[in-house]
Design an enzyme around this catalytic site. Structure first.
Site, PDB file in Angstrom:
ATOM      1  N   GLU A  45       4.082  -5.815  27.181  1.00 58.22           N
ATOM      2  CA  GLU A  45       3.812  -7.096  27.106  1.00 58.22           C
ATOM      3  C   GLU A  45       4.484  -8.372  26.525  1.00 58.22           C
ATOM      4  O   GLU A  45       4.882  -8.094  25.046  1.00 58.22           O
ATOM      5  CB  GLU A  45       2.645  -7.437  27.308  1.00 58.22           C
ATOM      6  CG  GLU A  45       1.430  -8.883  27.301  1.00 58.22           C
ATOM      7  CD  GLU A  45       0.244  -8.720  26.700  1.00 58.22           C
ATOM      8  OE1 GLU A  45      -0.884  -9.495  27.716  1.00 58.22           O
ATOM      9  OE2 GLU A  45      -0.306  -7.832  26.268  1.00 58.22           O
ATOM     10  N   LYS A 113      -0.911 -12.753  34.627  1.00 58.94           N
ATOM     11  CA  LYS A 113      -1.155 -12.391  33.925  1.00 58.94           C
ATOM     12  C   LYS A 113      -3.035 -13.397  33.901  1.00 58.94           C
ATOM     13  O   LYS A 113      -3.592 -14.239  34.529  1.00 58.94           O
ATOM     14  CB  LYS A 113      -1.712 -12.315  32.357  1.00 58.94           C
ATOM     15  CG  LYS A 113      -2.879 -11.191  31.541  1.00 58.94           C
ATOM     16  CD  LYS A 113      -3.068 -11.364  30.010  1.00 58.94           C
ATOM     17  CE  LYS A 113      -3.084 -10.380  29.202  1.00 58.94           C
ATOM     18  NZ  LYS A 113      -3.744  -9.934  28.076  1.00 58.94           N
ATOM     19  N   CYS A 149      -1.865  -5.445  30.662  1.00 58.48           N
ATOM     20  CA  CYS A 149      -2.605  -5.355  29.267  1.00 58.48           C
ATOM     21  C   CYS A 149      -4.644  -5.322  29.750  1.00 58.48           C
ATOM     22  O   CYS A 149      -5.069  -4.913  30.186  1.00 58.48           O
ATOM     23  CB  CYS A 149      -2.760  -6.098  28.028  1.00 58.48           C
ATOM     24  SG  CYS A 149      -3.109  -5.655  26.382  1.00 58.48           S
ATOM     25  N   LYS A 181      -8.418   4.206  18.549  1.00 52.54           N
ATOM     26  CA  LYS A 181      -8.377   3.497  19.787  1.00 52.54           C
ATOM     27  C   LYS A 181      -7.427   4.387  20.930  1.00 52.54           C
ATOM     28  O   LYS A 181      -8.039   3.615  22.161  1.00 52.54           O
ATOM     29  CB  LYS A 181      -6.948   2.348  19.186  1.00 52.54           C
ATOM     30  CG  LYS A 181      -6.892   1.003  20.104  1.00 52.54           C
ATOM     31  CD  LYS A 181      -7.951  -0.077  20.974  1.00 52.54           C
ATOM     32  CE  LYS A 181      -7.608  -1.286  21.295  1.00 52.54           C
ATOM     33  NZ  LYS A 181      -6.470  -1.498  20.490  1.00 52.54           N
ATOM     34  N   SER A 292      -3.606  -0.684 -12.548  1.00 50.65           N
ATOM     35  CA  SER A 292      -4.565  -0.289 -13.390  1.00 50.65           C
ATOM     36  C   SER A 292      -4.923   0.581 -14.374  1.00 50.65           C
ATOM     37  O   SER A 292      -5.616   1.465 -14.948  1.00 50.65           O
ATOM     38  CB  SER A 292      -5.971  -1.391 -13.224  1.00 50.65           C
ATOM     39  OG  SER A 292      -5.976  -0.304 -11.872  1.00 50.65           O
ATOM     40  N   GLY A 293      -4.079   2.254 -13.216  1.00 50.18           N
ATOM     41  CA  GLY A 293      -5.046   3.347 -13.627  1.00 50.18           C
ATOM     42  C   GLY A 293      -5.878   3.521 -12.704  1.00 50.18           C
ATOM     43  O   GLY A 293      -6.593   5.029 -12.892  1.00 50.18           O
ATOM     44  N   ASP A 296      -7.893   2.356  -6.802  1.00 48.68           N
ATOM     45  CA  ASP A 296      -6.654   1.196  -5.724  1.00 48.68           C
ATOM     46  C   ASP A 296      -5.632   0.815  -5.345  1.00 48.68           C
ATOM     47  O   ASP A 296      -4.651   1.164  -4.940  1.00 48.68           O
ATOM     48  CB  ASP A 296      -7.696   0.085  -5.767  1.00 48.68           C
ATOM     49  CG  ASP A 296      -9.149   0.285  -5.162  1.00 48.68           C
ATOM     50  OD1 ASP A 296      -9.839   0.947  -4.445  1.00 48.68           O
ATOM     51  OD2 ASP A 296     -10.213  -0.701  -6.155  1.00 48.68           O
ATOM     52  N   LYS A 521     -13.640 -16.795   0.312  1.00 53.87           N
ATOM     53  CA  LYS A 521     -12.241 -16.294  -1.216  1.00 53.87           C
ATOM     54  C   LYS A 521     -11.759 -15.990  -0.174  1.00 53.87           C
ATOM     55  O   LYS A 521     -10.371 -15.109  -0.191  1.00 53.87           O
ATOM     56  CB  LYS A 521     -12.977 -14.902  -1.991  1.00 53.87           C
ATOM     57  CG  LYS A 521     -13.407 -15.567  -3.293  1.00 53.87           C
ATOM     58  CD  LYS A 521     -14.013 -14.236  -4.213  1.00 53.87           C
ATOM     59  CE  LYS A 521     -14.270 -14.862  -6.062  1.00 53.87           C
ATOM     60  NZ  LYS A 521     -15.029 -13.844  -6.552  1.00 53.87           N
TER      61      LYS A 521
END
Length: 552
Positions: A45, A113, A149, A181, A292-293, A296, A521
């Site tokens: 598509e 479509k 789709c 999915k 940072s150690g 993450d 944020k």
């Protein structure tokens, strides 16, 4: 009439806006299909434009050039298989998501479509007009129907095609990845096969675009819902599918049945590929990140090493007096295991200079979160300076738990161009690190083995912005926080629902307050790969200012 039909599936990676590049890729695929003796090449598509285009598709010049590229491609594809390719079509003041079908340069069909998705991350109802249900088109003695789709996710389009003479369903898709999915797609497509009694070919795009990953994983079903072909996930390829005409109609012959990895591997590959694709399509070959150690940044560094090679990853330690020796050692250990560069930039002098500059205004106040945030923002400033100087994209390292409750500093550790773990809760960060230490695949460019030091995985998380700080000083334990966030974000549960599940009332109220209070944020946060059904951004769009709070 022949009793054989060969279809080539083009599970390929298009780039949004690269009209000529996408057309060149289609030409190469068509030549490959011709060499294989195929009767038709089916591409995904909106392949000529890439997917999703979002509002780019509303520019008349873009549509005009996309259509010109399609017609030039059709003129090239002479003396070989029929070409099916997705692309836009403007008819007067109406704009359609179309599937163009050509044979020897002549237009055979233009399928429009009908069902336009407008939930989760899709907004096609705003961008396109709904077309009428198109009929089947002839290809080499077979009659092909192509639900585009979303048209394949409900019975009406496929049933109409079957009633009007379609013999094989070829479904072009731009279907983005989320966890598990493939099972969801398979359930819907089996439904169409059972309802129509026709074989079905699911052709999906591969690659990454912004926050979305297209995992390919194309497949072929015979009547009864029997899968006879399964392509691998996250991999570009051409696959040739042979059909035989039987007394009961066309049937696909068994072909490649690629194994499908478990959700941990697919999530990891999605995060890695998302970063690799975002860098490649943005023109970056190197990255920089604050090391940072902690767990993450260790995981982000590992994903980056796997995506572009450790030689292209710069890790930077930015210590203060609050940084423990263990963190310094762990950061160095992780960078060494990965084979990535590690630099050190001390922030005490810059922090003291900022403190001195503000001292006359802050006199008489007590140190607190403001002073902690200055440290974080100075780190972001220095990392951005390195990014600018050396053309290395700055990666941010906040997990979904932190992003969810705003436990990150805007213009500080949130500074950067891309966040590979943005959609990964903290509890899954730990498990993903364990998975990567135990597994290595050919598509990883980083080293095999235990690349994330076990001590990083085992120690309590800390921002190290004040003495003896731990994340759990400010937040519930991550297993509790993540369960509450999953209820609020993924499942839209009420506070009462969560309390009835056994969570503390004050805790769920606090988490909800933090979630809504940090929306502003997230609006300014770097993009990151979508791997869940409710990622922050297009999946979940909340007002920045919101006075409503749930009541118990």
């Amino acid at each position: 009439m022949t009793n054989r039909f060969r279809l080539t599936i083009g599970q390929l990676n298009a780039t949004v806006g690269d009209l000529q590049g996408n057309a060149d890729k289609a030409r190469q695929a068509w030549e490959g299909a011709r060499a294989a003796g195929a009767d038709m090449l089916a591409l995904p598509e909106m392949f000529i434009t890439g997917y999703q285009t979002q509002d780019l598709v509303l520019k008349p010049a873009f549509i005009r050039q996309a259509e010109e590229e399609i017609l030039d491609l059709a003129a090239f594809c002479v003396g070989g298989p029929t070409l099916g390719i997705g692309g836009p079509w403007r008819d007067g003041d109406r704009l359609y998501n179309a599937y163009w079908v050509f044979k020897d340069g002549a237009l055979v069909a233009r399928v429009l479509k009908h069902r336009l998705p407008h939930k989760q991350l899709f907004d096609e109802l705003r961008l396109f007009d709904s077309g009428p249900i198109s009929g089947p088109y002839p290809v080499a003695g077979a009659r092909i129907g192509s639900p585009i789709c979303e048209d394949g996710w409900s019975p009406d389009v496929a049933e109409t095609l079957a009633e009007t003479g379609a013999e094989i369903l070829v479904v072009p898709n731009g279907s983005p990845y989320h966890r598990n999915k493939l099972d969801l797609r398979m359930g819907h497509m089996v439904g169409r096969v059972v309802e129509t009694g026709l074989p079905l070919v699911y052709v999906n795009m591969a690659g990454g675009q912004d926050d979305q990953l297209y995992d390919g994983a194309s497949f072929v079903l015979n009547p009864g819902g029997h899968k006879v072909v399964q392509l691998p996930p996250f991999q570009e390829m051409l696959a040739h599918v042979d059909f035989s005409l039987t007394d009961d109609g066309w049937r696909a012959e068994p072909g490649l049945m690629a194994p499908q990895p478990d959700e941990w591997e697919q999530d990891y590959q999605a995060m890695m590929l998302g970063l690799r694709e975002y860098l490649r399509k943005s023109g970056f070959g190197k990255v920089v990140l604050g090391m940072s150690g902690g767990i993450d940044s260790a995981l982000v560094a590992t994903i980056a090493a796997d995506a572009i090679g450790p030689q292209n990853v710069r890790c930077v330690m930015l210590p203060s007096e609050y940084t423990s020796q263990a963190s310094l050692d762990d950061a160095a250990d992780c960078a060494a295991r990965l084979g990535a560069r590690l630099d050190t930039v001390h922030i005490e002098g810059a922090r003291d200079a900022v403190g001195s500059a503000l001292a006359h205004l802050m006199a008489g106040t007590q140190p607190g979160i403001t002073e902690e945030n200055i440290q974080s923002r100075l780190r972001g400033l220095m990392l951005m300076a390195l990014s600018n100087k050396f053309n290395e994209m700055l990666l941010t390292t906040g997990n979904k738990s932190e992003v969810g409750v705003g436990y990150a500093t805007i213009y500080g550790d949130m500074a950067g161009g891309y966040n590979p773990i943005k959609d990964l809760y903290k509890t899954r960060v730990f498990q993903t690190c364990r998975w990567r230490n135990a597994n290595h695949r050919d598509w990883m460019m980083g080293p095999a083995g235990e690349v994330i030091p076990p001590r990083i995985i085992a120690k309590p998380p800390s921002a190290e912005l004040r003495p003896d700080q731990k994340d759990e000083d400010s937040l519930p334990p991550y297993e509790v926080l993540d369960a509450i966030l999953e209820g609020l974000v993924e499942k839209d549960l009420s506070l009462r629902d969560l309390v009835e599940q056994g969570f503390d009332a004050d805790t769920v109220t606090k988490v909800e307050r933090l979630l809504y209070g940090s929306e502003w944020k997230r609006y300014q946060a770097a993009p990151g790969p979508r791997i869940s059904t409710r990622a922050f951004w297009l999946d979940r769009r909340y007002p920045l200012v919101n006075r409503w709070r749930d009541r118990l």
